[in-house]
Scaffold this active site. Sequence first.
Site, PDB file in Angstrom:
ATOM      1  N   PRO A   1     -56.302  53.089  18.379  1.00 33.45           N
ATOM      2  CA  PRO A   1     -54.945  53.603  18.211  1.00 33.45           C
ATOM      3  C   PRO A   1     -54.348  54.019  19.557  1.00 33.45           C
ATOM      4  CG  PRO A   1     -56.409  54.519  16.544  1.00 33.45           C
ATOM      5  CD  PRO A   1     -57.269  53.780  17.521  1.00 33.45           C
ATOM      6  N   GLU A   2     -53.102  53.593  19.802  1.00 34.10           N
ATOM      7  CA  GLU A   2     -52.429  53.940  21.040  1.00 34.10           C
ATOM      8  C   GLU A   2     -51.437  55.075  20.770  1.00 34.10           C
ATOM      9  OE1 GLU A   2     -51.001  50.433  23.075  1.00 34.10           O
ATOM     10  OE2 GLU A   2     -52.624  49.205  22.243  1.00 34.10           O
TER      11      GLU A   2
END
Length: 270
Positions: free
Chosen positions: A2-3
């Site tokens: 996840p960014e």
Amino acid sequence: MPELPEVETVKNGIAQFAGKAEIVDVTVRNRRLRSVVPDGFETAVRGAKIKEYRRKGKYIVIDLDNGRSIIWHLGMSGRVKTVKSNAAPEEKHDHVIFNDPRRFGLIYACPTAEVDRQPCFAAMGTDPFDPLLTPELLFERLQKRKTAIKPTLLDQKLIAGIGNIYASEILFAAGIRPTRRADRLSRRECGRLLESVRAVLTKAIDNGGSTLHDYHKPDGSLGYFQNLHCVYDKTGQRCPGCSCSPESGGGIRKIVQDGRSTFFCPVKQK
């Protein structure tokens, strides 16, 4: 992994679901994550009320009213699940309050006053939305980087939170080729780059992030931004508003930089 947009979406989802709730109880089903969940974690947070939710880079920080904060990283494939009852069915990789098949996640508590001094934040770069990050400051920092701009954007010591998906999308929006040396970008290009960083990340947050593999929002729904990608994972396709022609051997190209896939348009990005 996840960014920034996915982490921001998860943080907002937890905040909307739990608000300023009291943590009545905590159950740790598996302590063997990236770092072992400390034995005192449950005691440190049990009975405390939530004061504030924050994001630092790709980390979620939850401040409590007992002077402690929860520091949380979702790892490569961690997924937060919010349910209205603890009678909800358990899944194989539910370790604490999130599902993490690869066990690369991290969760622990520390004194709130010591959050910024934690090792995970010691070398963290400036947040993309920090007003202190100006085009001039970005230009000055890039003057010291002789690497290509795409892998440079992935360096969390420069700007915190940008990952592989969004680096390609940001450079496309800025019209900058990913192979350009970072120290050769002009001041004007740095301004355009920073503007694109904020525009792309904001749009991704507004659309709940990108669901490509494991990522879901806390309520189980999917992000939508993957449907708005301009270049990421679109090899050979025509990019939006461009004259590149897949029929004549053009279109979006894929290269590998430092072991990571990069997607770009050779016509629009210079």
